[in-house]
Design an enzyme around this catalytic site. Structure first.
Site, PDB file in Angstrom:
ATOM      1  N   ASP A  22       2.481   1.033  -0.107  1.00 47.93           N
ATOM      2  CA  ASP A  22       3.537   1.686  -0.918  1.00 47.93           C
ATOM      3  C   ASP A  22       4.915   1.045  -0.602  1.00 47.93           C
ATOM      4  O   ASP A  22       6.012   1.714  -0.440  1.00 47.93           O
ATOM      5  CB  ASP A  22       3.467   3.165  -0.451  1.00 47.93           C
ATOM      6  N   LYS A 108      -2.846   5.476  -6.360  1.00 46.80           N
ATOM      7  CA  LYS A 108      -2.964   7.127  -5.724  1.00 46.80           C
ATOM      8  C   LYS A 108      -2.262   8.007  -6.544  1.00 46.80           C
ATOM      9  O   LYS A 108      -1.079   7.802  -6.901  1.00 46.80           O
ATOM     10  CB  LYS A 108      -2.909   7.003  -4.424  1.00 46.80           C
ATOM     11  N   CYS A 147       2.627   8.207   4.144  1.00 49.06           N
ATOM     12  CA  CYS A 147       1.528   7.502   3.685  1.00 49.06           C
ATOM     13  C   CYS A 147       1.135   6.586   4.424  1.00 49.06           C
ATOM     14  O   CYS A 147      -0.440   6.268   4.695  1.00 49.06           O
ATOM     15  CB  CYS A 147       1.999   6.956   2.405  1.00 49.06           C
TER      16      CYS A 147
END
Length: 201
Positions: A22, A108, A147
């Site tokens: 990310d 995601k 994350c």
């Protein structure tokens, strides 16, 4: 528990893969959900990406890829401001991040109803790693306490060895100490905290 980076960079080999978590504009300084000093992860990650590229080992880039009405947004009762809306500038990978043309991108939390912090949740990542005979994953990116943590814990649940790149993660720190607590939890679950691999020779 003392949280210390092993100064020895783990050598990479066949059976290893890199997961870049990310590193998107909305999580960088100035973004909608900025991680303090989030851009500091880019340089060590780029070194790791180059090392994996030179070794012809797989690199996976995960990303939040939300619809505008995603359940994690405050307007829908979630905890976060709108961020990483699919196809927006905020959802794009950081411009300075090294992107490999043949690398896999793992999107995601792509539906409004389900959130996902882990790059494994609701994706084909585990299947891709298994198909590629990956046994160990190197993980870095954003954010340590969300994350990255979830991805590392899921990697361990799937049976992968995990090398956590301590110089290539940064925490949100919603509560003071969240980053440290996340590191301790990941280490307790069997991850190893190391410095990012780099090209040698």
């Amino acid at each position: 528990m003392a949280v210390k980076i092993n100064p020895n960079r783990a050598a990479i080999a066949v059976g290893d893969a890199l997961i870049v978590v990310d590193v998107q504009n909305d999580f960088l300084p100035g973004g909608a959900l900025a991680v303090p000093a989030g851009d500091d992860v880019i340089e060590p990650l780029n070194r790791a990406i180059e090392a994996f590229e030179r070794a012809r080992l797989p690199v996976y880039y995960s990303r939040d890829w939300h619809p505008p009405n995603h359940c994690s947004f405050k307007a829908q009762g979630g905890p976060w401001p709108p961020h990483c809306i699919a196809k927006s500038d905020g959802a794009a990978f950081a411009s300075k991040l090294r992107l490999l043309e043949d690398a896999a991108v793992i999107s995601k939390a792509t539906t409004a109803e389900v959130d996902a912090y882990s790059a494994f949740q609701g994706t084909t990542l585990a299947a891709q790693l298994t198909a590629g005979r990956v046994r160990r994953v190197f993980v870095g990116g954003l954010a340590t306490d969300y994350c990255v943590r979830a991805t590392v814990l899921d990697a361990r649940k799937h049976g992968f060895e995990v090398e956590l790149l301590g110089d290539a993660v940064r925490a949100v720190e919603v509560e003071a100490g969240d980053g440290r607590r996340a590191l301790e939890e990941m280490l307790q679950q069997g991850a190893h905290l190391i410095a990012s691999p780099t090209v040698t020779g």
